[in-house]
Structures are given as structure tokens and as C-alpha cells.
Design a protein around this motif. Structure first.
Motif, PDB file in Angstrom:
ATOM      1  N   LEU A 185      15.848   2.196  -5.765  1.00  0.00           N
ATOM      2  CA  LEU A 185      14.560   2.001  -6.423  1.00  0.00           C
ATOM      3  C   LEU A 185      14.334   0.533  -6.768  1.00  0.00           C
ATOM      4  N   VAL A 186      15.363  -0.101  -7.316  1.00  0.00           N
ATOM      5  CA  VAL A 186      15.232  -1.513  -7.679  1.00  0.00           C
ATOM      6  C   VAL A 186      14.978  -2.355  -6.440  1.00  0.00           C
ATOM      7  N   LEU A 187      15.753  -2.111  -5.385  1.00  0.00           N
ATOM      8  CA  LEU A 187      15.629  -2.897  -4.157  1.00  0.00           C
ATOM      9  C   LEU A 187      14.247  -2.734  -3.535  1.00  0.00           C
ATOM     10  N   THR A 188      13.787  -1.489  -3.422  1.00  0.00           N
ATOM     11  CA  THR A 188      12.458  -1.251  -2.842  1.00  0.00           C
ATOM     12  C   THR A 188      11.368  -1.884  -3.703  1.00  0.00           C
ATOM     13  N   GLY A 189      11.479  -1.719  -5.011  1.00  0.00           N
ATOM     14  CA  GLY A 189      10.468  -2.272  -5.904  1.00  0.00           C
ATOM     15  C   GLY A 189      10.410  -3.785  -5.847  1.00  0.00           C
ATOM     16  N   TYR A 190      11.579  -4.431  -5.810  1.00  0.00           N
ATOM     17  CA  TYR A 190      11.605  -5.888  -5.740  1.00  0.00           C
ATOM     18  C   TYR A 190      11.001  -6.385  -4.432  1.00  0.00           C
ATOM     19  N   GLY A 191      11.325  -5.693  -3.348  1.00  0.00           N
ATOM     20  CA  GLY A 191      10.743  -6.105  -2.065  1.00  0.00           C
ATOM     21  C   GLY A 191       9.231  -6.023  -2.092  1.00  0.00           C
ATOM     22  N   LEU A 192       8.694  -4.906  -2.600  1.00  0.00           N
ATOM     23  CA  LEU A 192       7.245  -4.734  -2.686  1.00  0.00           C
ATOM     24  C   LEU A 192       6.614  -5.739  -3.642  1.00  0.00           C
ATOM     25  N   LEU A 193       7.322  -6.095  -4.696  1.00  0.00           N
ATOM     26  CA  LEU A 193       6.794  -7.038  -5.683  1.00  0.00           C
ATOM     27  C   LEU A 193       6.395  -8.350  -5.021  1.00  0.00           C
ATOM     28  N   VAL A 194       7.162  -8.777  -4.042  1.00  0.00           N
ATOM     29  CA  VAL A 194       6.890 -10.051  -3.372  1.00  0.00           C
ATOM     30  C   VAL A 194       5.954  -9.876  -2.187  1.00  0.00           C
ATOM     31  N   THR A 195       6.156  -8.825  -1.392  1.00  0.00           N
ATOM     32  CA  THR A 195       5.370  -8.677  -0.162  1.00  0.00           C
ATOM     33  C   THR A 195       3.991  -8.079  -0.403  1.00  0.00           C
TER      34      THR A 195
END
Length: 925
Positions: free
Chosen positions: A537-547
Motif C-alpha cells: 500500500l505504501v509503495l503504490t501510494g508513493y508511486g501515485l503521489l508523484v506520477t
């Protein structure tokens, strides 16, 4: 100089003593005597006695031991050949105290038992080991003062050096002295009280030389000898030994002292070369055997055909003594013996020692001897070293594990197997902090690797080396490449590396391109099998936060936030430092505080002091935001103490924000400037952003908006995802106040983008307050009211007080003085109660402008306000029912130091018992 020798067939005792060895050392002796005197009165003392070889350090340590009558003396000696054996020196020091292990708290007892090989278990954090040793020494000092002497400390193994350095910095109220003898102070001893030992003065050196050289000496010759030896006592004695009256007559034939350690060692080599072969071989066995065990030395010597009757003579007696331990007259004798021998003799001696070393009792030393005896690659020995590395890692001896693995690599025949071991050696060297050795091992691994997975693992270690080395923008793309290479072999490991890469790029902050590339790669990852784990969840959320922006990321990060407060301890320690930022990204202040409280508890419980300051910094900022300035100061003090104890610097995040909110201009501006300078040089751009954020808060509180704007702009220009957002309200407020509407609206657009997707009272309250500053009359009042309503539902008291202040200032400018007074009075009272003096003064001036009379006030002094942050923390923990050992375990102090602090606390609070703390301290703490 007196020697007495008692000989039996194998029961040899040589008693060696030097007289007149302390000529001209009155100042040094006075310092040592003061150290002993202080410890006798219940104080702690630490002293690092340092100077070049032969200068007399060991003689001074012998003096301090002899002066410690009635005290318990613990002694250890660093041994050059034992530097690769984890906790070897520490074990020497603690062996006499091991009967008291049972009295330590369980985590401390288990930590020491693990590193000393008394039990199997997870490798403990080295600073938990340090706390255990501190408790052990503190307990021992209850019955009598304790003197700990560590000679040749430059040869301590790394694990022991780190632990004793930690202990030295935590001694306070124990009757314990810790005295080191060292040539040059290593990193672990820097900053400790020191006593430099230099050469004897001309007169004292002449006296010593005259006593050693019985023939008359020409005055000019004596002066030259003193000058060339620089007053080094051992050099004077060794030169006098080899000089005859005819050689020094008029100075003819007088040798040049050269480089003193080499010159002294060469004098020993000359004496060794004159000994019979069996005597030289006996000395070599003693030099190669690190423990100083006479039985082992003689058993190995016997295997080599050495007999006491032939080997022993007066000359060897003057170089080494055999008592309870084998002790060379001087460390340079040991090195001279070992280096003077040829390779064949050294290998034969190590093989003999390996044969007589018990493989069950001491397998690691046996493996090390076998490795030293190997003339070339040897798979059996390499495998034995690999097993030794596993045992070392199990005890937490990373440096020892790295050394075993490095030697194992050198002895491995098969290239594929060598590459496997090289990757392991590189990883162990990296975790031990030896980046140079890690790079060498990675080079070997990449050269010999026969499969892609092994090459990918090697690339991963190389990228982690780059990150640890602070290579800035190089590390994130290297970690990204490593994650991509690992992905097809181990998806779970790859996802952890992706998160590490993202965290590295976010921490470096300046590298927006790498952060975008990593985030895009994360977005393209296949979904995890089954129910997503917290890391997913953290990894997916962080990726979306930037992209894709915050709108896309918030739903995923909110799911992550819901589980982060219950994250397993292992994950908190492995990747929590990255993942915990999810709470702040979705503006969930309550979850943020709970998560950071848990992270601090986990780090404390594990003794993970390298991580603890990071978590304390986050908790400190969250606590400051609630207006609990006393609590925040306590957290900041703990972070500083832990950082100082570990030697790992970290920007003073909590103290920066705290002093800025308090309006302490002198203290804050100095701290801000210092942090910006060193954090920028150290690559800690998060520290730079925090310092500029603090500057913006400070200048807004002082109503110096022109100075707040550039400080805020520095933080907003850095591609960082937390502080660069938190500083936007400061920039909006300052720019709006000086009519820079363009700057203010640009910042408001960014704030809206970050806050609107998060329907939390924190996000919406700050956004409405900022929007009101740039709105028309009708909209502004509605926005200010909503901001007050939203923020009143949070624990963010300083932000609520600032909303009342801005609303009151706006009302006054609308000529609504009565309404303005209500808001400004509320703001003023809140600022005063919190301790935000600059903002309180700003509110007071506004009240005066409405025609209301108001006196300057500061926060009321409650009972206990004169306690230091650490005293307050101890008092609060004791109030909650914790015992002294429990408080000490949490704060990394000895129970006796806790008791010492309690005495001061009782005096300041005018109480006499622990039970009275409940009434003496405010209950809201």
C-alpha cells in the motif's frame, strides 16, 4: 630493571618489572590521581590517555591501577590480531562480572549473552549491548568503586570500540572510571576527556638517559640523543641499550633515531635476530597467539619441537613475561617478532596454534589460524571461515563477519562460490560501515558471478554503498536499477528495494527526475498476489503521489495509514522510516502521532539507536504541533543525547520548529544558520528545508514578513514532499501581508492541490485559513470561521490559535473592533498558555490597535518548569510507576544515573518521595 625467573618443565613464570619508568610524569600522575579520587567520592570519570608508541602510556595505566586500592579493577588489552573477533576486548573486560548477568533486565541480559556466545538469538543492536554493559558496571559499583582500564585501545575490535565508546558517554553518577591507553584516538573515542602524553622535557629525558646509560656521556651527545628521540622514554632506553661508551664518545657512530616507532621496533628486531632459533620460534608463537594463554603457547611450541630448556634464556625474559597471561614488554615487541619472521615460519606457527585450539570451545580463532596458515586457496578453510562469519553475525559482530568473509573469498577456489561469498562479504562490510572493503568485495563478485541473480545482488550492494556514502543523485537511479534486476528473481525483495530507492530520492529531495523515474517504475509493477500488505500500500501510494498526484494517491495512502500504527516491529525497523510519511501525506495528524509514538517505542525496545533519532525527530515535530512544548523539548533532548551517544549526526528538526514557534529569536536564528550550513554540506536537504520552514515560522511570528518570504521560498523550491508543503501556509501569509499577491496565489494553488483531496480537519482547516487571506469580504469571513471550526476539532493548538489571530486581524481591518477583540483575545490567551511569545506579542499589538488595554504576559510557570527536559522525562516516567531500571532501559541510562537525576528532581520540586510526583507535576503532562 629487575627480573626473576622460576622454571619447571612446562610451568614457567617470569616476573618482569621496570623501575624508574615514570620520570618527569608528575602532571600526568596528578590527573590520574584526581580521576581515582573523584571516583572514590561517587563520581564517574572517563580519560583517554593518548600518545605515540613508547611514550609511557602503559606505565601510566599501571600507576592508576596501583593507585586504585580498595577498588575493583577490570582490565582489557586490545590485541592487533584479534581486531577481527567481535566483542573480544569487551569480553575481556566483562568476564569478571558475568556472574551478575542474572540481575540485568531480560533484554540487556539476553543481548550480552548473545554477543558473548552464551546463547543463540537475533543479533542485538550494539547500543543495547552498551546499555547492558553500563548496567553491569553500575551494579558492580554499588559494592565498591570500579576502575576499567583498556590498554592498546587502538586495537580494540570495532564492536567493542563502539560499545565502550557508548558506555563512556553515558557514565554520569556511577562510581566508575574508564581509562583508555591509545596511540591515536579513533572515531569511537573522539570527544571524550583526554590526556595527551608527550615526550619528556630535556632535563627529565637526560635524567632517564643517565640512569640507563651508566658510562659518562658527553653533554652534547646526550642533548642530541634527547632531541632525536623527542624525549620518548622507550626510545631513550632502547638506544642506551645498544650504544656502548666507545660508540657515543664525542658523538662518533651515534645512530639517527629516524621515525621513532620504526626505529624502536628495529631495535627489538635486532635483539630478536640475535636469539637462538628455538627462542625466536617461541616468541613467534607467543606473538601469533592473541589470547595470551600460556598453555596454548607452550602446547603449540611443543608441536614445533621447542623445549623450555633450549628456548628460555635471559634475553627472552626481557622481552616477554609468562604469568597468568603471556605479556610482551611492549606492543612493538609483538609486532617486531611477527614481522621479522619469514612466511614459512608464520604459517607453521599458525598451523600449530590451530591444531591445539579446541574446535568446540573456540572455533573462530581456530579458523583464523587455519586461514593464516594456508599457503594458497583452500576450500575447507574457506568454508570454515564462512561458518565463523555466520556465528559472528549471530552475535552482532558485523565487522568480524566481514573480515571472516573477506578472507574466505581470498581462499575460495571455485569462481562461482567465490562470487557468492564476495556478495556476502560486501553486504557485511557495508553494514559494518567499511565502504572501501565493501567496494573491493563487490568488484570480485561482479567479476566472478556466473548467473544474473548473483550479478543483480552485487549491483544491489553497490547501489546501497552509493546511498550510504552520501553520493547524492547517484544512489536513487542505482537502487532503481537494482530493484529492476532483482524483480524477476525475488519480487518481495524487489519491492523493498523500490521503496528504499523512493525514500532515497525523496530524502535527497533535489533530484526530482529520479523520484519521477522511480515512481513510474513502481506504478508499472504488477499488483501483489492476494491482499496487499502494508508495504504494498505504501509503495503504490508513493508511486501515485508523484506520477498521478495526490488525488490518485490519497485513497491508497489512507488505507496504508490505517495499518501503519500496528506495523510489525520488524517492518518498523526495516522500512518504517520511509513508510511512516504516508500519514503526513494524507494530512492525518492523529494517525501521524500514534504511528510515531509506536515507532519510537519499537526502536527503543530493540535498542535501535541509529533509527531512534529519526523517529524522535518525527514525533518531536508532531508533538510541537500540538502545543506541548515541554514534551517536545524532552523529545528533542533525548534525540540529541542518542545522536551524541551513537555519533550519528541528525538535523535538530524538533528544536528548530520549537524555538521558532516559541519566538526565541536569538537561539532560533543561530540554530537555523548552523543547521543550514552543516546539513547542506552533509547532504541532509531535509534538514535544510526544516531550517528554512522554521525561519519562516519565526519571522511570521515576529511580523517580519519580508524575511519570512525568502526563507519559505527556499523550502518550497526543493522537490520534497512534506516540509515543502507545510511551509506553503507560511509563504501565503507572509506574501499576503506585504502585498505580493502573485507569490501568495501561486503558493495557494500548490497548497490546494496538496490539501483538497484529503478531507481531514487539519488539511481543510489550514487550506481555508490560507484561502481567507486572499478572498473578498464575504468569502473571507466564511473561510475564517470554517478554519477555526475545523482546527478546533484537532489537537493542533498552535494552528488554531493562528487561525483566531488571522481572523481577528482581518476583523480589525474591517473596522469591526468588538468582534476583532474576541478573536484576538482568544488567540492571545492561547499563545500565552502554549508559550508562543512572538505570536502572543503580535496578538497583543493588534488588541492595542482595537483600543483594548492588555499587558504583556508569558506562560504561567507551573510546578516543575525549572526541570531540564531530561529530568522532566524521568519524572513523568517515574510518576507512571516505572522503576529506575525500567526508566534507565527506556532512556539508555544506568539505574544509578536515574537515581541521581531523581535526587535533583526532588530538590527542585520540594518533595521527598516518588509518590509525591503525582501531585508535584501537572496532570495534563
Amino acid at each position: 630493571m629487575i627480573s626473576t625467573i622460576q622454571r619447571g618443565d612446562w610451568g614457567l613464570t617470569v616476573v618482569f618489572r621496570r623501575d624508574a619508568g615514570l620520570v618527569g610524569r608528575e602532571p600526568e600522575l596528578a590527573v590520574l590521581d584526581q580521576t581515582i579520587a573523584a571516583v572514590r567520592t561517587g563520581e564517574s570519570r572517563v580519560l583517554v590517555v593518548h600518545g605515540p608508541p613508547g611514550i609511557g602510556k602503559s606505565a601510566l595505566l599501571e600507576h592508576v591501577e596501583s593507585a586504585a586500592t580498595g577498588m575493583r579493577v577490570l582490565r582489557a588489552v586490545g590485541v592487533e590480531s584479534e581486531m577481527e573477533l567481535a566483542f573480544a576486548t569487551l569480553h575481556q573486560l566483562c568476564v569478571p562480572l558475568l556472574d551478575s548477568l542474572k540481575d540485568l533486565p531480560a533484554p540487556q541480559r539476553e543481548a550480552l549473552e548473545t554477543v558473548f556466545g552464551m546463547r543463540a538469538g537475533t543479533p542485538p543492536e550494539k547500543f543495547l549491548v552498551g546499555l547492558a554493559v553500563l548496567s553491569l558496571l553500575s551494579d558492580a559499583s554499588e559494592s565498591s568503586p570500579v576502575l576499567c582500564v583498556i590498554d592498546d585501545a587502538q586495537w580494540m575490535d570495532q564492536a567493542s570500540a563502539q560499545v565502550v565508546g557508548f558506555v563512556a558517554r553515558r557514565l554520569l553518577a556511577e562510581s566508575v572510571a574508564l581509562v583508555f591507553g591509545v596511540r591515536e584516538r579513533g572515531q569511537d573515542l573522539l570527544g571524550l576527556p583526554e590526556l595527551e602524553v608527550t615526550g619528556l622535557g630535556k632535563a627529565d629525558a637526560g635524567t632517564l638517559l643517565k640512569a640507563a646509560f651508566h658510562a659518562p656521556l658527553d653533554q652534547h651527545v646526550r642533548d642530541r640523543i634527547v632531541a632525536e628521540t623527542r624525549g620518548n622514554p622507550l626510545a631513550l632506553l632502547e638506544l642506551s641499550r645498544e650504544l656502548t661508551a666507545t660508540r657515543v664518545a664525542g658523538g662518533f657512530g651515534l645512530p639517527h633515531a629516524g621515525t621513532l616507532p620504526g626505529r624502536i621496533e628495529q631495535s627489538f628486531v635486532t635483539r630478536i635476530e640475535e636469539l637462538p632459533p628455538q627462542s625466536r620460534l617461541l616468541l613467534l608463537v607467543a606473538a601469533a597467539e592473541p589470547v595470551g594463554d600460556p598453555t596454548l603457547v607452550w602446547r603449540a611450541a611443543e608441536r614445533l619441537g621447542v623445549t623450555p630448556a633450549v628456548a628460555l634464556n635471559d634475553e627472552i625474559d626481557e622481552l616477554v613475561s609468562f604469568e597468568v597471561r603471556v605479556i610482551f614488554r611492549h606492543p612493538l615487541v609483538r609486532s617486531a617478532v611477527y614481522r621479522a619472521a619469514d612466511d614459512e615460519d608464520r604459517r607453521a606457527v599458525h598451523l600449530a596454534l590451530a591444531r591445539v585450539t579446541d574446535p568446540q570451545v573456540d572455533p573462530d580463532r581456530r579458523a583464523w589460524h587455519l586461514a593464516s596458515a594456508a599457503p594458497g586457496p583452500d576450500e575447507d578453510v574457506a568454508a570454515e571461515l564462512e561458518r565463523s562469519a555466520e556465528r559472528a553475525q549471530a552475535r552482532g559482530g558485523l565487522a568480524a563477519a566481514a573480515a571472516f568473509l573477506q578472507r574466505s573469498v581470498a581462499l575460495t577456489v571455485d569462481p562461482a562460490r567465490r562470487a557468492e561469498r564476495a556478495v556476502a562479504a560486501a553486504d557485511a562490510s557495508l553494514r559494518a560501515g567499511d565502504l572501501a572493503a565493501a567496494r573491493v568485495s563487490v568488484d570480485v563478485a561482479e567479476r566472478d558471478a556466473r548467473d544474473e541473480f548473483l550479478r543483480a545482488r552485487a549491483h544491489l550492494v553497490r547501489s546501497q554503498i552509493a546511498f550510504s556514502a552520501g553520493l547524492g543523485n547517484e544512489a536513487p537511479p542505482m537502487l532503481l536499477a537494482a530493484a529492476q534486476r532483482i524483480e524477476s528473481f525475488d519480487t518481495d525483495l524487489a519491492r523493498e528495494i523500490y521503496l528504499q530507492a523512493w525514500g532515497a530520492a525523496a530524502l535527497i529531495a533535489a533530484d526530482g527526475e529520479s523520484l519521477m523515474a522511480i515512481s513510474q517504475a513502481i506504478r508499472d509493477l504488477p499488483p501483489p498476489d492476494g491482499t496487499p500488505r502494508p508495504i504494498d500500500l505504501v509503495l503504490t501510494g508513493y508511486g501515485l503521489l508523484v506520477t498521478d498526484g495526490r488525488s490518485a494517491a490519497v485513497p491508497v495512502l489512507q488505507r496504508a495509514t490505517a495499518v501503519l500504527s500496528d506495523l510489525p516491529a520488524q517492518d518498523v525497523l526495516r522500512w518504517g522510516w520511509v513508510g511512516n510519511g504516508a500519514n503526513a501525506a494524507v494530512w492525518d495528524d492523529e494517525a501521524m502521532r500514534l504511528t510515531y509514538v509506536r515507532a519510537v517505542e519499537v526502536a527503543r525496545g530493540a535498542g535501535a539507536l541509529t533509527l531512534l533519532p529519526i523517529y524522535l525527530a518525527s514525533l518531536g515535530i508532531a508533538t510541537t504541533w500540538t502545543g506541548d512544548f515541554a514534551g517536545a523539548a524532552t523529545i528533542a533532548a533525548e534525540a540529541e543525547a542518542v545522536s551524541a551517544a551513537t555519533g550519528v549526526p541528525i538535523a535538530p528538526h524538533t528544536k528548530l520548529l520549537l524555538t521558532a514557534m516559541q519566538g526565541k529569536e536569538t537561539e532560533a536564528t543561530e540554530l537555523i544558520a548552523t543547521t543550514i550550513e552543516w546539513a547542506g554540506q552533509d547532504g541532509q536537504l531535509m534538514g535544510v528545508t526544516t531550517a528554512n520552514w522554521a525561519a519562516a515560522v519565526l519571522y511570521n511570528g515576529l511580523a517580519r514578513y519580508e524575511q519570512a518570504i525568502p526563507a519559505a521560498q527556499v523550502s518550497t523550491r526543493i522537490a520534497e514532499l512534506w516540509v515543502s508543503v507545510w511551509v506553503l501556509p507560511e509563504l501565503i501569509e507572509a506574501a499576503a501581508r506585504v502585498g505580493e499577491d502573485g507569490i501568495a496565489r501561486g503558493a495557494l494553488d500548490r497548497l490546494a492541490e496538496a490539501a483538497e483531496p484529503c478531507d481531514t480537519d487539519w488539511a481543510q482547516g489550514i487550506l481555508r485559513r490560507s484561502q481567507a487571506l486572499l478572498s473578498d469580504e464575504i468569502a473571507a469571513e466564511r473561510l475564517y470561521r470554517e478554519a477555526v471550526e475545523r482546527l478546533s476539532r484537532t489537537k493542533l493548538r498552535p494552528e488554531l490559535a493562528r487561525a483566531h489571530l488571522l481572523y481577528g486581524e482581518w476583523l480589525r481591518r474591517q473596522s469591526r473592533r468588538v468582534d476583532a477583540r474576541e478573536q484576538l483575545r482568544t488567540a492571545f490567551d492561547m499563545f500565552v498558555s502554549i508559550g508562543m511569545d512572538a505570536f502572543a506579542e503580535r496578538a497583543r499589538r493588534e488588541l492595542l490597535a482595537t483600543g483594548e488595554k492588555v499587558q504583556k504576559r508569558t506562560v504561567d510557570q507551573a510546578a516543575g518548569d525549572d526541570l531540564t527536559p531530561q529530568e522532566r522525562q524521568i519524572a513523568l516516567l517515574v510518576r507512571e510507576g516505572l522503576s529506575n531500571p525500567e526508566v534507565g532501559a527506556q532512556l539508555f541510562l544506568s539505574p544509578r544515573t536515574v537515581e541521581w537525576h531523581l535526587g535533583k528532581i526532588f530538590t527542585k520540586l520540594s518533595i521527598t518521595s516518588r509518590r509525591q510526583l503525582g501531585d508535584a507535576l501537572p496532570r495534563d503532562e
